[in-house]
Design a protein around this motif. Sequence first.
Motif, PDB file in Angstrom:
ATOM      1  N   ASP A 138       0.836  -1.205   0.000  1.00  8.14           N
ATOM      2  CA  ASP A 138       0.000   0.000   0.000  1.00  8.14           C
ATOM      3  C   ASP A 138       0.868   1.251   0.000  1.00  8.14           C
ATOM      4  N   LEU A 139       1.907   1.227  -0.812  1.00  6.23           N
ATOM      5  CA  LEU A 139       2.786   2.385  -0.925  1.00  6.23           C
ATOM      6  C   LEU A 139       2.075   3.472  -1.724  1.00  6.23           C
ATOM      7  N   LYS A 140       1.959   4.655  -1.126  1.00  5.25           N
ATOM      8  CA  LYS A 140       1.262   5.776  -1.757  1.00  5.25           C
ATOM      9  C   LYS A 140       1.677   7.053  -1.056  1.00  5.25           C
ATOM     10  N   ALA A 141       1.307   8.185  -1.629  1.00  4.26           N
ATOM     11  CA  ALA A 141       1.752   9.470  -1.101  1.00  4.26           C
ATOM     12  C   ALA A 141       1.277   9.705   0.329  1.00  4.26           C
ATOM     13  N   LYS A 167       9.521   9.010   5.488  1.00  2.94           N
ATOM     14  CA  LYS A 167       9.463   7.763   6.232  1.00  2.94           C
ATOM     15  C   LYS A 167       8.222   6.989   5.784  1.00  2.94           C
ATOM     16  N   ILE A 168       8.438   5.752   5.357  1.00  3.05           N
ATOM     17  CA  ILE A 168       7.335   4.898   4.917  1.00  3.05           C
ATOM     18  C   ILE A 168       6.542   4.454   6.140  1.00  3.05           C
ATOM     19  N   SER A 169       5.214   4.539   6.052  1.00  2.00           N
ATOM     20  CA  SER A 169       4.361   4.186   7.181  1.00  2.00           C
ATOM     21  C   SER A 169       3.260   3.230   6.746  1.00  2.00           C
ATOM     22  N   ASP A 170       2.461   2.798   7.697  1.00  2.00           N
ATOM     23  CA  ASP A 170       1.265   1.981   7.508  1.00  2.00           C
ATOM     24  C   ASP A 170       1.592   0.613   6.906  1.00  2.00           C
ATOM     25  N   PHE A 171       1.909  -0.330   7.785  1.00  2.00           N
ATOM     26  CA  PHE A 171       2.275  -1.679   7.361  1.00  2.00           C
ATOM     27  C   PHE A 171       1.149  -2.680   7.604  1.00  2.00           C
TER      28      PHE A 171
END
Length: 350
Positions: free
Chosen positions: A164-167, A179-183
């Motif tokens: 779910d990689l998104k802006a 920083k990438i979030s929400d796993f």
Amino acid sequence: MVISMVVVVTSDTTSSEDIQSIDSLLLDVSALRVATDNFAEDKRLGEGGFGVVYKGILPDGQEIAVKRLSQNSRQGIGELKTELVLVAKLNHKNLVRLVGVCLEKHENILVYEYLPNRSLDIVLFDAQKNKELPWAMRYNIIEGIARGLQYLHEDSQMKIVHRDLKASNILLDSTYNPKISDFGLAKIYGGDRSHIITKRIAGTLGYMSPEYAMRGQYSIKSDVFSFGVLVLEIVTGRRSYGSYDYEKGTDLINAIWQHWIREKVVELIDPSLRNNSPIDQLLKCIHIGLLCVQENPADRPLMSAVNFMLSSNTVQLPSLSRPGFCTQEICANSTEVSSNELSITKLEPR
């Protein structure tokens, strides 16, 4: 903070047995109520399918982001535990840091470091705020996301597909480092398999790769596709969906490709960047973005290769084929989609 956990994770699910000891991460709900003024409305940072995120301050003065699962959440306790297990085991400067967790009878909460510049979409897609993002800063954001993804895919103890990689899942610290979030939708990806097939299509409109949206096939190359979309959004300042005439089958990837083959892609660069940014670097990023959204997953680069291309001024970029174009349409027989219950389908070449 010392994290003591014994974790057993399968590639598809996380059960209560996956979390054996999280004493050092446990936070009492009463402490979180105090930190957020009892989850006050003026402390609200945002809301998603899982529930609401609040800003809080711990007694030691540390600012936190409190992700509180709602009773009607589409994410569910399974996804929350997945996120807890994965994030607690990950450590990289371009991944959001987990501070603590509250898993009480009626409260399921994850607590993260607070990042003052919120999420990338809030700044990037606002006509005024995006002026806060000059090209040097945007390039740093692209590089940071790429480094974080390489860690997930290749360098961490587990190979992880974010899915779910998104802006809106790229958070920005005080100096706009990403920083990438929400796993919550992330999956462990291992072995020699080229891809995994799932009956549950979970992701976000405009970022899902065609093979995943249509056939449920996901791999690290699915994340590479999403990264490519993000790069194209960062260069153009346009959303991957909602900016074009979808009834005519025109989305961001399609529009960029058509301009690319006519050698007019400069016309789609964010106007705030055109006169004061290195055009060769902008075009390189568009090339890399298109490379990442190639229709065939095998034609998309690994993130380590992407990082090499970003850091080198002399590398010759691979040639491009026609990308896997996507349009948005309601999928009548779809299973579950995390936040936008829509699927994307490939346009046939004209």
